[in-house]
Design a protein around this motif. Structure first.
Motif, PDB file in Angstrom:
ATOM      1  N   LYS A  20      13.865 -27.805   3.948  1.00 36.33           N
ATOM      2  CA  LYS A  20      14.903 -26.769   3.921  1.00 36.33           C
ATOM      3  C   LYS A  20      15.978 -27.029   2.888  1.00 36.33           C
ATOM      4  CE  LYS A  20      18.158 -24.401   7.005  1.00 36.33           C
ATOM      5  NZ  LYS A  20      18.654 -24.278   8.397  1.00 36.33           N
ATOM      6  N   TYR A  21      16.357 -28.292   2.693  1.00 42.39           N
ATOM      7  CA  TYR A  21      17.498 -28.590   1.827  1.00 42.39           C
ATOM      8  C   TYR A  21      17.103 -28.962   0.398  1.00 42.39           C
ATOM      9  CZ  TYR A  21      19.753 -28.600   6.339  1.00 42.39           C
ATOM     10  OH  TYR A  21      20.203 -28.229   7.585  1.00 42.39           O
ATOM     11  N   SER A  22      15.809 -28.925   0.097  1.00 44.51           N
ATOM     12  CA  SER A  22      15.386 -29.246  -1.268  1.00 44.51           C
ATOM     13  C   SER A  22      14.547 -28.140  -1.904  1.00 44.51           C
ATOM     14  CB  SER A  22      14.584 -30.561  -1.285  1.00 44.51           C
ATOM     15  OG  SER A  22      13.438 -30.473  -0.466  1.00 44.51           O
TER      16      SER A  22
END
Length: 483
Positions: free
Chosen positions: A323-325
């Motif tokens: 999700k964060y990359s």
């Protein structure tokens, strides 16, 4: 000596010792002023496949800037209308029908802008000859951290399969059992020789790990030891080691030599699977990402680690679907009949950077052109900015009744053998033609400025009180002797 004098002298001495530490002011005593420049998001040009003989005859870019994005205001963010619309006129000069693939990158939302959720892709509209089309949202990861990457080559409907990672890459799972640890708050760990284990990447599922390099050729991994009888799962992606590193137990998380304690890690099982099996077991539809994109993101990250000789990683990011990359883009096909033209239109929100160090604020816009598109051009790029605001910076722009305009060639020849490709369009605008720079103030600084003044003055006051105290004491003693 009067009682009040004794009290004054005592208080003076206490204050003197109390303020002595203040005589050295740390460099961090004065807090830094808050930043005035807030990063927005650069807008990225669409990428047109160059595998066919398609020609980009012209490109028009229209900015509609009638308002500015609000600062961290959820309610107002719903009403923000700032956008950019790009039209590409594509021509098929051949005698056969051509299908060309296009990728439209979607950038993330800036931190200063509050959005309702992760639904910003719904604000992007794509049209072919004026008719809106449905497009597929795809996910990828940019491990190179370069802005100019070929999305059409890294986003695929096939599994990534190269010399560093692929579906059949080996993944070996080792399960170790702890015993013989009698010390509280102990640590377990091992050293990984980077040369010996090149081509392998170690990963420990649980617990949380620490890793650092005590020597340039070694990666040390430590973690909190569990209860005797507990197990630890160690995964090795890539080359299966001939021998696993030696486990040790420590009284310190650094794993220093003088902290080695009693303890044992016994290998209780070992099993090997493929990377595809390893990834598939961890995929979940709730991630909101296709299984093929999930695999290829995982493979891109793992392959990059192995390629760069990274022998240990504490977090792949697979547990939340990266999700964060991960990054996003739309990919779609355009079919163009022989000798025909098609107009591809893309409309999307745009989020400028802003400088709050001016009143009114100054907003900076960046539109990055895809340089590979320049090879396909047989025309110009026409830029139009519809806005009631003032342009402060913008090379080559001309003032018009609707705002500003600019015409550029995607590629210019500067000599017989040298060409230059335009990188993008950059400009800044403001509600005022001459915004005033805001004086930066910090209400807390005045108290800190008093410290050096107190340091200078208080010693003199205190010395006077101490001298008076001693003088009065001597006089009192002499008076008693006389008596």
């Amino acid at each position: 000596m009067k009682r009040t004098n004794r009290i004054k002298g005592l208080i003076a001495a206490i204050i003197l010792f109390a303020i002595m530490p203040l005589s050295i002011i740390p460099s961090s005593a004065t807090p830094a002023l808050p930043p005035t420049f807030l990063n927005g998001r650069d807008y990225y040009d669409a990428q047109v496949s160059n595998e066919s003989e398609i020609i980009i005859e012209n490109q028009s870019i229209t900015f509609d800037i009638k308002d500015f994005p609000p600062l961290q205001n959820y309610e107002k963010s719903k009403d923000y209308k700032g956008s950019v619309t790009t039209e590409y006129t594509l021509f098929n000069p051949t005698d056969s029908e051509v299908t060309v693939k296009v990728a439209h990158p979607i950038n993330s939302i800036p931190s200063y802008y509050y959005s309702e959720n992760d639904s910003e892709p719904t604000k992007h509209s794509i049209f072919i000859n004026g008719e809106r089309i449905e497009t597929e949202l795809r996910y990828y990861v940019n491990v190179s951290n370069e802005y100019e990457i070929d999305l059409l080559s890294i986003i695929s409907d096939e599994y990534i399969n190269n010399e560093f990672c692929g579906p059949n890459m080996s993944v070996t799972k080792y399960v170790f059992k702890q015993s013989g640890v009698n010390q509280q708050n102990a640590y377990a760990g091992f050293d990984i020789d980077k040369e010996k284990y090149f081509g392998s990447c170690f990963y420990i599922k649980e617990p949380e790990t620490n890793s650092f390099s005590p020597f340039s050729s070694t990666k040390r991994v430590t973690m909190s030891a569990g209860e005797n009888g507990s197990t630890v799962e160690v995964y090795v992606l890539g080359k299966e080691p001939d021998q696993m590193p030696e486990w040790k137990f420590y009284s310190k998380f650094t794993g220093a030599k003088d902290s080695v304690i009693e303890g044992k890690m016994e290998l209780v099982s070992k099993e090997t699977s493929t990377f595809l099996e390893f990834v598939s077991e961890r995929y979940n539809e709730s991630f909101g990402i296709s299984e093929i994109d999930y695999f290829n993101i995982f493979a891109t990250i793992a392959g990059s680690l192995i390629k760069n000789g990274t022998v240990f990683t504490s977090n792949f990011g697979y547990k939340n679907g990266f999700k964060y990359s991960r990054e996003r883009c739309f990919i779609y096909d355009i079919t163009i009949p022989p000798k025909e033209r098609v107009i591809n239109t893309i409309k999307a929100p745009i989020y400028p950077s802003l400088d709050t160090g001016y009143e009114p604020h100054v907003y900076e816009y960046t539109y990055l052109l895809h340089q590979a598109n320049a090879e396909l051009f047989d025309g110009q790029i026409n830029v139009r900015i519809n806005t009631p605001y003032y342009m402060l910076q913008g090379e080559g722009f001309e003032k018009t009744d609707y705002g500003y305009s600019l015409t550029i060639n995607p590629m210019d020849s500067i000599s017989e053998n040298t060409t230059v490709i335009h990188g993008g369009i950059f400009f800044s605008i403001c509600e005022s033609e001459a915004p005033e720079e805001v004086e930066q103030k910090d209400s807390g600084n005045w108290a800190i400025l008093l410290i050096p003044i107190m340091i200078i003055l208080l010693p003199f006051i205190l010395i006077k009180n101490v001298v008076t105290f001693i003088s009065n004491g001597i006089n009192s003693l002499i008076q008693k002797i006389k008596e």
